[in-house]
Design an enzyme around this catalytic site. Structure first.
Site, PDB file in Angstrom:
ATOM      1  N   PHE A  17       0.859  -1.186   0.000  1.00 38.76           N
ATOM      2  CA  PHE A  17       0.000   0.000   0.000  1.00 38.76           C
ATOM      3  C   PHE A  17       0.889   1.227   0.000  1.00 38.76           C
ATOM      4  O   PHE A  17       1.751   1.377   0.858  1.00 38.76           O
ATOM      5  CB  PHE A  17      -0.921   0.034   1.221  1.00 38.76           C
ATOM      6  N   ASP A  52       9.275   2.582   1.577  1.00 38.85           N
ATOM      7  CA  ASP A  52       8.093   3.304   2.037  1.00 38.85           C
ATOM      8  C   ASP A  52       8.004   3.075   3.547  1.00 38.85           C
ATOM      9  O   ASP A  52       7.559   2.014   3.995  1.00 38.85           O
ATOM     10  CB  ASP A  52       6.841   2.791   1.323  1.00 38.85           C
ATOM     11  N   LYS A  81       2.697  10.070   8.294  1.00 41.59           N
ATOM     12  CA  LYS A  81       2.077   9.582   9.524  1.00 41.59           C
ATOM     13  C   LYS A  81       2.776  10.087  10.796  1.00 41.59           C
ATOM     14  O   LYS A  81       2.592  11.239  11.162  1.00 41.59           O
ATOM     15  CB  LYS A  81       1.957   8.054   9.481  1.00 41.59           C
TER      16      LYS A  81
HETATM   17  C1  LIG Z   1      -0.756   5.446   5.003  1.00 36.94           C
HETATM   18  C2  LIG Z   1       0.264   5.001   4.044  1.00 36.94           C
HETATM   19  C3  LIG Z   1       0.484   5.670   2.827  1.00 36.94           C
HETATM   20  C4  LIG Z   1      -0.369   6.819   2.366  1.00 36.94           C
HETATM   21  O1  LIG Z   1      -0.324   7.909   3.218  1.00 36.94           O
HETATM   22  P1  LIG Z   1      -1.430   9.078   3.090  1.00 36.94           P
HETATM   23  O2  LIG Z   1      -0.973  10.096   4.089  1.00 36.94           O
HETATM   24  O3  LIG Z   1      -2.754   8.462   3.406  1.00 36.94           O
HETATM   25  O4  LIG Z   1      -1.376   9.576   1.704  1.00 36.94           O
HETATM   26  C5  LIG Z   1       1.511   5.226   2.027  1.00 36.94           C
HETATM   27  N1  LIG Z   1       2.277   4.182   2.377  1.00 36.94           N
HETATM   28  C6  LIG Z   1       2.098   3.511   3.530  1.00 36.94           C
HETATM   29  C7  LIG Z   1       2.998   2.375   3.883  1.00 36.94           C
HETATM   30  C8  LIG Z   1       1.084   3.893   4.396  1.00 36.94           C
HETATM   31  O5  LIG Z   1       0.874   3.206   5.530  1.00 36.94           O
END
Ligand SMILES: *Cc1c(COP(=O)(O)O)cnc(C)c1O
Length: 398
Positions: A130, A215, A244
């Site tokens: 994701f 990521d 986050k």
């Molecule tokens: C939450 C998340 C995203 C996306 O972040 P947003 O602030 O919702 O755009 C991307 N990569 C990972 C691993 C995530 O947990």
């Protein structure tokens, strides 16, 4: 109460929170919930942390926004601190995780472009990933349910099965620019990538002139018990996305890179209006004040162990409810035997918040400030929820 006029994109739980204190969230009607969701790994220091509140209020009295047309002292400080504490030399600030990933993807493509390889724009990703909800990041994540109906998938993302090194090597072509991976898949169900696999990825990238992108939007900034999850594997990426936890609840993301990897991102190639504005970086700096403080991450690891051991014994006691415990630090996944949604609902019945994920997993993501005592309170609530679910499972099979 006015009738809302919102898109129907979220299936929201019927809870209305009015305020928060540490690991607790309090509803409008005064019910107190133990928050082991942290707004999906965002409230890294819990709710109402005095140092964050103080930093935001102090900045609010000075200046909110000036645009990236002008120098940004808050970004200068925060970028220096992120670089000094990571593999990176350079940082670009964003408002969200998806934008941090967009920057990471663009940085990798531009790197190949300025090195004389404009044909190299493909990025290899992994099933279950994701990376966000923009058009490029849904293509990177590759999940059919997020792509359906949104037109042609953005080109240049090639997906291989999770943990499959042969498939990965076979997917590399003359058009490959980079490999993108979460060191621990978050939304995909708290699936840690073995450290040997991350080490092998580093080697494959070095051998083929590819960039390695991590990521760490969910795993970064202390969540795994280290400042960045890649430290557990001893493998540094060339580019990394954060968001986050770095903002502790204020929208803030970042794309970090080595000087070489960022060499294509010259003046005018990329931009953002809000990214890294004075309010956001004041909070980001305050988050780092706490997380980089003496003993903070050690405490995260200690409390994580309390939780982990407690969960392991609940798994032994309730094998018809809990199948497995996985994750790292305070990014823990309970793989459920019952539907994960039932476990989340049963926890809510015990006034505890947790977050569902893929692979029938319930995520436990308490604030990094959670104490051992609060962790035990969480375990007691999980135990009560498991007892009830276990009893009804037994009734079903009787
Ligand atoms: C939450 C998340 C995203 C996306 O972040 P947003 O602030 O919702 O755009 C991307 N990569 C990972 C691993 C995530 O947990």
């Amino acid at each position: 109460m006015a009738e809302a006029a919102l898109f129907d994109t979220f299936a929201r739980a019927p809870l209305r929170f009015e305020r928060g204190e540490g690991v607790w969230l309090v509803t409008e009607s005064g019910e107190r919930y133990l928050d082991f969701g942290s707004g999906v790994a965002v409230n890294s220091l819990g709710h109402g942390h005095p140092h964050l509140v103080g930093a935001l209020k102090a900045q609010a009295d000075k200046v909110w926004h000036t645009s990236n047309i002008f120098e940004q002292p808050g970004q200068e400080t925060l970028s220096r601190r992120l670089a000094d504490n990571s593999f990176a030399d350079k940082v670009f600030f964003t408002n969200s995780g998806a934008e941090a990933l967009e920057c990471a993807i663009k940085t990798a493509r531009r790197y190949q472009f300025v090195k004389g390889h404009p044909e190299r724009f493909h990025i290899i990703t992994f099933e279950g990933a994701f990376h966000g909800r923009t058009l490029a990041t849904i293509a990177a994540g590759g999940q059919a349910k997020y792509l359906e109906g949104f037109g042609p998938k953005v080109q240049g993302f090639d997906q291989v099965p999770f943990g499959d090194m042969d498939a990965l090597k076979a997917a590399i072509t003359d058009a490959t620019a980079a490999i993108l991976i979460e060191p621990i898949q978050g939304e995909g169900g708290v699936r840690p990538v073995p450290k040997e696999f991350l080490q092998a990825l580093r080697q494959v990238c070095d051998d083929n002139g590819l960039l390695l992108i991590f990521d760490e939007v969910q795993t970064g900034v202390g969540r795994s018990g280290r400042l960045f999850a890649y430290e557990w594997a001893g493998v540094a990426p060339d580019i990394m996305a954060l968001a986050k936890g770095i903002g502790g609840g204020f929208p803030l993301g970042a794309c970090l890179a080595t000087a070489d990897a960022a060499s294509g991102m010259t003046a005018g190639t990329h931009g953002t209006t809000y990214g890294g504005n004075p309010l956001a970086t004041a909070v980001g700096n305050a988050v780092l004040d706490v997380i980089l403080g003496e003993g903070f991450l050690e405490n995260v690891r200690d409390v994580a162990l309390v939780l982990r051991q407690g969960l392991a014994s609940l798994k032994d006691r309730f094998p018809n409810v809990i199948e497995d415990i996985r994750g790292e630090g305070l990014l823990l996944g309970v793989k459920a035997k019952v539907p994960a949604g039932d476990l989340v609902a049963a926890l809510r019945g015990e006034y505890m918040l947790a977050i569902p994920a893929g692979d029938n997993v319930v995520r436990l993501l308490p604030p990094l400030t959670v104490t051992a005592e609060e962790a035990r309170e969480g375990l007691a609530r999980i135990e009560r929820a498991a007892e009830k679910l276990s009893a009804s499972e037994m009734k079903k099979s009787a």
